[in-house]
Design an enzyme around this catalytic site. Sequence first.
Site, PDB file in Angstrom:
ATOM      1  N   HIS A 260       0.845  -1.202   0.000  1.00  0.00           N
ATOM      2  CA  HIS A 260       0.000   0.000   0.000  1.00  0.00           C
ATOM      3  C   HIS A 260       0.885   1.259   0.000  1.00  0.00           C
ATOM      4  O   HIS A 260       0.730   2.143  -0.858  1.00  0.00           O
ATOM      5  CB  HIS A 260      -0.915  -0.025   1.237  1.00  0.00           C
ATOM      6  CG  HIS A 260      -1.789   1.180   1.392  1.00  0.00           C
ATOM      7  ND1 HIS A 260      -3.123   1.186   1.034  1.00  0.00           N
ATOM      8  CD2 HIS A 260      -1.543   2.422   1.859  1.00  0.00           C
ATOM      9  CE1 HIS A 260      -3.639   2.376   1.267  1.00  0.00           C
ATOM     10  NE2 HIS A 260      -2.703   3.158   1.787  1.00  0.00           N
ATOM     11  N   GLU A 261       1.804   1.325   0.939  1.00  0.00           N
ATOM     12  CA  GLU A 261       2.661   2.518   1.032  1.00  0.00           C
ATOM     13  C   GLU A 261       3.572   2.643  -0.185  1.00  0.00           C
ATOM     14  O   GLU A 261       3.909   3.749  -0.613  1.00  0.00           O
ATOM     15  CB  GLU A 261       3.480   2.512   2.324  1.00  0.00           C
ATOM     16  CG  GLU A 261       2.652   2.482   3.617  1.00  0.00           C
ATOM     17  CD  GLU A 261       1.585   3.570   3.715  1.00  0.00           C
ATOM     18  OE1 GLU A 261       1.698   4.603   3.029  1.00  0.00           O
ATOM     19  OE2 GLU A 261       0.600   3.363   4.479  1.00  0.00           O
ATOM     20  N   HIS A 264       1.790   4.693  -2.734  1.00  0.00           N
ATOM     21  CA  HIS A 264       1.906   6.136  -2.449  1.00  0.00           C
ATOM     22  C   HIS A 264       3.299   6.644  -2.839  1.00  0.00           C
ATOM     23  O   HIS A 264       3.458   7.698  -3.458  1.00  0.00           O
ATOM     24  CB  HIS A 264       1.706   6.398  -0.950  1.00  0.00           C
ATOM     25  CG  HIS A 264       0.282   6.335  -0.483  1.00  0.00           C
ATOM     26  ND1 HIS A 264      -0.708   7.121  -1.017  1.00  0.00           N
ATOM     27  CD2 HIS A 264      -0.310   5.609   0.502  1.00  0.00           C
ATOM     28  CE1 HIS A 264      -1.868   6.868  -0.376  1.00  0.00           C
ATOM     29  NE2 HIS A 264      -1.646   5.956   0.540  1.00  0.00           N
ATOM     30  N   GLU A 290      -4.684   7.908  -2.874  1.00  0.00           N
ATOM     31  CA  GLU A 290      -5.182   6.641  -2.347  1.00  0.00           C
ATOM     32  C   GLU A 290      -5.488   5.663  -3.480  1.00  0.00           C
ATOM     33  O   GLU A 290      -5.418   4.452  -3.294  1.00  0.00           O
ATOM     34  CB  GLU A 290      -6.414   6.913  -1.477  1.00  0.00           C
ATOM     35  CG  GLU A 290      -6.739   5.818  -0.497  1.00  0.00           C
ATOM     36  CD  GLU A 290      -5.693   5.581   0.592  1.00  0.00           C
ATOM     37  OE1 GLU A 290      -4.743   6.397   0.719  1.00  0.00           O
ATOM     38  OE2 GLU A 290      -5.807   4.566   1.301  1.00  0.00           O
TER      39      GLU A 290
HETATM   40 ZN    ZN Z   1      -3.065   5.230   1.950  1.00  0.00          ZN
END
Ligand code: ZN
Length: 497
Positions: A260-261, A264, A290
């Site tokens: 997830h990170e 980003h 996101e």
């Molecule tokens: Zn996030």
Amino acid sequence: MSDALTELHVRLAEISDLNAAGGLLGWDQQTMMPVRAAESRAEQLGTLGKLVHERFTDDAIGRLLDAAKPAPGSSDAALVRVTRRDWKKARRVPSELAAELARAGALGHQAWVEARERADFGAFLPSLRRNVELKLRYVECFDGYDDPYDVLLDDYEEGMTSAEVDALFTELRAGLVPLIAAIAERADAVDASVLHGDFPVEGQRALVRRVVERLGWSADGWRLDDAAHPFATSFGPGDVRLTTRYDPAYVGMALYGAIHEFGHGLYESQVDPALARTPLGEGVSLGVHESQSRLWENVVARGRPFAGWLHGQLREVFPERFGAVGEEAFYRAVNKVQPSLIRVEADEATYGLHIILRFELERAMIAGTVALEDLPEAWNARMRQYLGVEVPNDAVGVLQDVHWSGGDIGYFATYALGNLIAAQLWERARADLPDLDSALAAGDGNALRGWLGEHVHRFGRTYPPRELVLRATGSAIRVEPFLAYLNAKLRPIYGLD
Ligand code: ZN
């Protein structure tokens, strides 16, 4: 370049450097800093924040913006547009109110930590009341909106209105509720126990490092550290910082958290370096940001092709756990749908309902249609209605999220918007990249990384989020691709239809 434009660039570059220094202090605070430094760190961050605010809201910036005269359609024209927007917004809010918001947020955070520990909403209520009052005063600094909540939304998702989000979420809820209910009837069809048990953290570190490196993380431009509340940040080209956290009893937390990170971080890392040290040199909105994290975490890493590769990695690192577990069982396990209490632990399908609940309550708080003391009751009723879950106490109910304690009202919607945008981007990327599945089955994210860089990342804040989504996907934010994607994945897993 005109003299005004040159001077504007110089000033904005200095402000960007000050922001980066503040960001680095914040990163350190959450990853490395000894606990006794908390007070001095708060002073340092306060000083830097004040310097940035003073320099940015200076009259001179307005004069330079007026005199800049960039060529129409140029990157500098975008710079002037974005800087003028930020400058006007920053100047609308009196510095006493800005300071009071920051102070109330810090105090509210402390009150929330204690109230959550004791599961005592009443102990948090005065802080929440204060935060809402201040937010209403903040809204009054602006004009030209249809709904006061629009002002708050706009801070996180430029140009998005409550009415638009409401329409999207109504459609989303109508699609999610029956799907989740149908899955609940067949809850036993998926067994996720393989992800739980004894997973020594050293092994998990090796696994996470191996996976993010395969995706594009490299030691010469990125870092990967531990944090209690994982996040990603960047301080310019060649400096992306990811964090994750490890649960020795659950292998999914660190692994999927890191992916997830990574999403980003990848966004920040692929912004055109020519935009560095300007307000254009970062992600355009929280919703678009996101969409990047969720694309990699859910659509890619919980998708069948990549899950097969991931399973091979798990088998190598934890042979005793995954030796006898097949790819298909792993794929099903990481896609288990289970209505639950906690948003951050929710699966891809139920997650949206957690967000819709918060969005509805926030709008009611700002409109004054729910008394703040009645929030726990309103929360619990919606949890029952949307997810069929009984809330045993406020710590795992209305007090579970940090956002309201710091005055972040208007933020939650962007998480669900991210899911919608991710599905739209995925649809487009798949159409453009016919070999995508086979590449991902080999753990190769190169083509997708390139596609996202080309269609989303490189622009930074050049286009407003609405325009960026339109350019990249050919349409405005829509619900249908996300619901189609979820149904296509989950119905076969649960044997529905
Ligand atoms: Zn996030």
